[in-house]
Motif scaffolding. Sequence first.
Motif, PDB file in Angstrom:
ATOM      1  N   ILE A 196       0.842  -1.185   0.000  1.00 51.16           N
ATOM      2  CA  ILE A 196       0.000   0.000   0.000  1.00 51.16           C
ATOM      3  C   ILE A 196       0.882   1.242   0.000  1.00 51.16           C
ATOM      4  N   SER A 197       0.715   2.069  -1.032  1.00 52.23           N
ATOM      5  CA  SER A 197       1.441   3.338  -1.138  1.00 52.23           C
ATOM      6  C   SER A 197       0.443   4.471  -0.942  1.00 52.23           C
ATOM      7  N   ILE A 198       0.776   5.412  -0.073  1.00 55.91           N
ATOM      8  CA  ILE A 198      -0.097   6.541   0.225  1.00 55.91           C
ATOM      9  C   ILE A 198       0.413   7.763  -0.522  1.00 55.91           C
ATOM     10  N   LYS A 199      -0.453   8.335  -1.344  1.00 54.32           N
ATOM     11  CA  LYS A 199      -0.096   9.490  -2.169  1.00 54.32           C
ATOM     12  C   LYS A 199      -0.863  10.721  -1.689  1.00 54.32           C
ATOM     13  N   PRO A 200      -0.165  11.781  -1.255  1.00 47.75           N
ATOM     14  CA  PRO A 200      -0.857  13.008  -0.875  1.00 47.75           C
ATOM     15  C   PRO A 200      -1.395  13.716  -2.119  1.00 47.75           C
ATOM     16  N   GLN A 201      -2.570  14.315  -1.998  1.00 48.01           N
ATOM     17  CA  GLN A 201      -3.188  15.004  -3.133  1.00 48.01           C
ATOM     18  C   GLN A 201      -2.995  16.513  -3.082  1.00 48.01           C
ATOM     19  N   ARG A 202      -2.572  17.052  -1.929  1.00 49.08           N
ATOM     20  CA  ARG A 202      -2.309  18.487  -1.801  1.00 49.08           C
ATOM     21  C   ARG A 202      -1.367  18.702  -0.636  1.00 49.08           C
ATOM     22  N   GLY A 203      -0.885  19.917  -0.481  1.00 42.83           N
ATOM     23  CA  GLY A 203       0.024  20.241   0.615  1.00 42.83           C
ATOM     24  C   GLY A 203      -0.669  20.206   1.951  1.00 42.83           C
ATOM     25  N   GLY A 204       0.061  19.833   2.982  1.00 43.85           N
ATOM     26  CA  GLY A 204      -0.480  19.788   4.334  1.00 43.85           C
ATOM     27  C   GLY A 204      -0.373  21.142   5.005  1.00 43.85           C
ATOM     28  N   ASN A 205      -0.840  21.201   6.244  1.00 40.89           N
ATOM     29  CA  ASN A 205      -0.821  22.466   6.966  1.00 40.89           C
ATOM     30  C   ASN A 205       0.382  22.609   7.877  1.00 40.89           C
ATOM     31  N   GLY A 206       1.267  21.633   7.919  1.00 42.41           N
ATOM     32  CA  GLY A 206       2.470  21.715   8.719  1.00 42.41           C
ATOM     33  C   GLY A 206       2.288  21.279  10.170  1.00 42.41           C
ATOM     34  N   ASP A 207       1.052  21.017  10.593  1.00 41.20           N
ATOM     35  CA  ASP A 207       0.816  20.559  11.957  1.00 41.20           C
ATOM     36  C   ASP A 207       1.305  19.124  12.120  1.00 41.20           C
ATOM     37  N   GLU A 208       1.536  18.740  13.381  1.00 45.29           N
ATOM     38  CA  GLU A 208       1.877  17.353  13.686  1.00 45.29           C
ATOM     39  C   GLU A 208       0.573  16.573  13.779  1.00 45.29           C
ATOM     40  N   CYS A 209       0.248  15.841  12.733  1.00 44.07           N
ATOM     41  CA  CYS A 209      -1.022  15.128  12.720  1.00 44.07           C
ATOM     42  C   CYS A 209      -0.969  13.968  11.738  1.00 44.07           C
ATOM     43  N   ALA A 210      -2.028  13.208  11.751  1.00 46.80           N
ATOM     44  CA  ALA A 210      -2.147  12.059  10.859  1.00 46.80           C
ATOM     45  C   ALA A 210      -3.564  12.027  10.322  1.00 46.80           C
ATOM     46  N   ASP A 211      -3.763  11.257   9.280  1.00 45.98           N
ATOM     47  CA  ASP A 211      -5.080  11.057   8.696  1.00 45.98           C
ATOM     48  C   ASP A 211      -5.414   9.575   8.747  1.00 45.98           C
ATOM     49  N   ALA A 212      -6.696   9.282   8.783  1.00 44.44           N
ATOM     50  CA  ALA A 212      -7.158   7.894   8.780  1.00 44.44           C
ATOM     51  C   ALA A 212      -7.880   7.628   7.471  1.00 44.44           C
ATOM     52  N   LEU A 213      -7.700   6.439   6.944  1.00 43.15           N
ATOM     53  CA  LEU A 213      -8.411   6.048   5.734  1.00 43.15           C
ATOM     54  C   LEU A 213      -8.672   4.557   5.758  1.00 43.15           C
ATOM     55  N   THR A 214      -9.693   4.163   5.031  1.00 42.37           N
ATOM     56  CA  THR A 214     -10.070   2.757   4.948  1.00 42.37           C
ATOM     57  C   THR A 214      -9.821   2.261   3.532  1.00 42.37           C
ATOM     58  N   VAL A 215      -9.151   1.120   3.428  1.00 38.66           N
ATOM     59  CA  VAL A 215      -8.838   0.512   2.140  1.00 38.66           C
ATOM     60  C   VAL A 215      -9.616  -0.795   2.035  1.00 38.66           C
ATOM     61  N   THR A 216     -10.289  -0.997   0.901  1.00 42.92           N
ATOM     62  CA  THR A 216     -10.981  -2.256   0.637  1.00 42.92           C
ATOM     63  C   THR A 216     -10.176  -3.029  -0.399  1.00 42.92           C
ATOM     64  N   LEU A 217      -9.752  -4.221  -0.024  1.00 42.79           N
ATOM     65  CA  LEU A 217      -8.920  -5.067  -0.879  1.00 42.79           C
ATOM     66  C   LEU A 217      -9.795  -5.935  -1.783  1.00 42.79           C
ATOM     67  N   ASP A 218      -9.171  -6.510  -2.816  1.00 37.63           N
ATOM     68  CA  ASP A 218      -9.868  -7.460  -3.687  1.00 37.63           C
ATOM     69  C   ASP A 218     -10.164  -8.770  -2.969  1.00 37.63           C
ATOM     70  N   GLU A 219      -9.265  -9.177  -2.081  1.00 37.35           N
ATOM     71  CA  GLU A 219      -9.377 -10.435  -1.336  1.00 37.35           C
ATOM     72  C   GLU A 219      -9.096 -10.156   0.139  1.00 37.35           C
ATOM     73  N   PRO A 220      -9.576 -10.997   1.050  1.00 43.02           N
ATOM     74  CA  PRO A 220      -9.217 -10.831   2.463  1.00 43.02           C
ATOM     75  C   PRO A 220      -7.701 -10.853   2.655  1.00 43.02           C
ATOM     76  N   VAL A 221      -7.244 -10.226   3.720  1.00 40.69           N
ATOM     77  CA  VAL A 221      -5.811 -10.138   4.006  1.00 40.69           C
ATOM     78  C   VAL A 221      -5.182 -11.527   4.077  1.00 40.69           C
ATOM     79  N   GLY A 222      -5.817 -12.436   4.809  1.00 45.73           N
ATOM     80  CA  GLY A 222      -5.262 -13.785   4.946  1.00 45.73           C
ATOM     81  C   GLY A 222      -3.900 -13.759   5.611  1.00 45.73           C
ATOM     82  N   ASP A 223      -2.972 -14.563   5.085  1.00 51.43           N
ATOM     83  CA  ASP A 223      -1.620 -14.597   5.651  1.00 51.43           C
ATOM     84  C   ASP A 223      -0.626 -13.784   4.821  1.00 51.43           C
TER      85      ASP A 223
END
Length: 112
Positions: free
Chosen positions: A63-90
């Motif tokens: 999984i590669s995370i690509k920013p779409q615009r500049g951030g605000n410089g604060d110390e923070c994080a974002d949350a996102l949900t990814v739906t895969l083609d198959e369950p994670v499994g092993d």
Amino acid sequence: MTTTRTVSVLVGALAFVASGCSSTVSIIEARGEAGSATVRLVVASCHQDPVAEVEETGTEIRISIKPQRGGNGDECADALTVTLDEPVGDRALVDGDTGGRVRLKPPEPPLD
């Protein structure tokens, strides 16, 4: 077979105590279950509208995370949900930014 696609994200700001956001976007935490095709990520993008690019093989989920615009410089994080083609499994979950393996933690319990 390798599948590559861009995944829509659900973005929510979370507090993150670290050295601030940089031009690279790495995965801070991954939560989900091996039997599920849904993975919840916390990423170091700081309000940059991150988009996840996912490559799935039989042994790895990169999984590669690509920013779409500049951030605000604060110390923070974002949350996102990814739906895969198959369950994670092993399969190994790999951070496309660092190349390191990401441990899949159990989902957080629902808030009462």
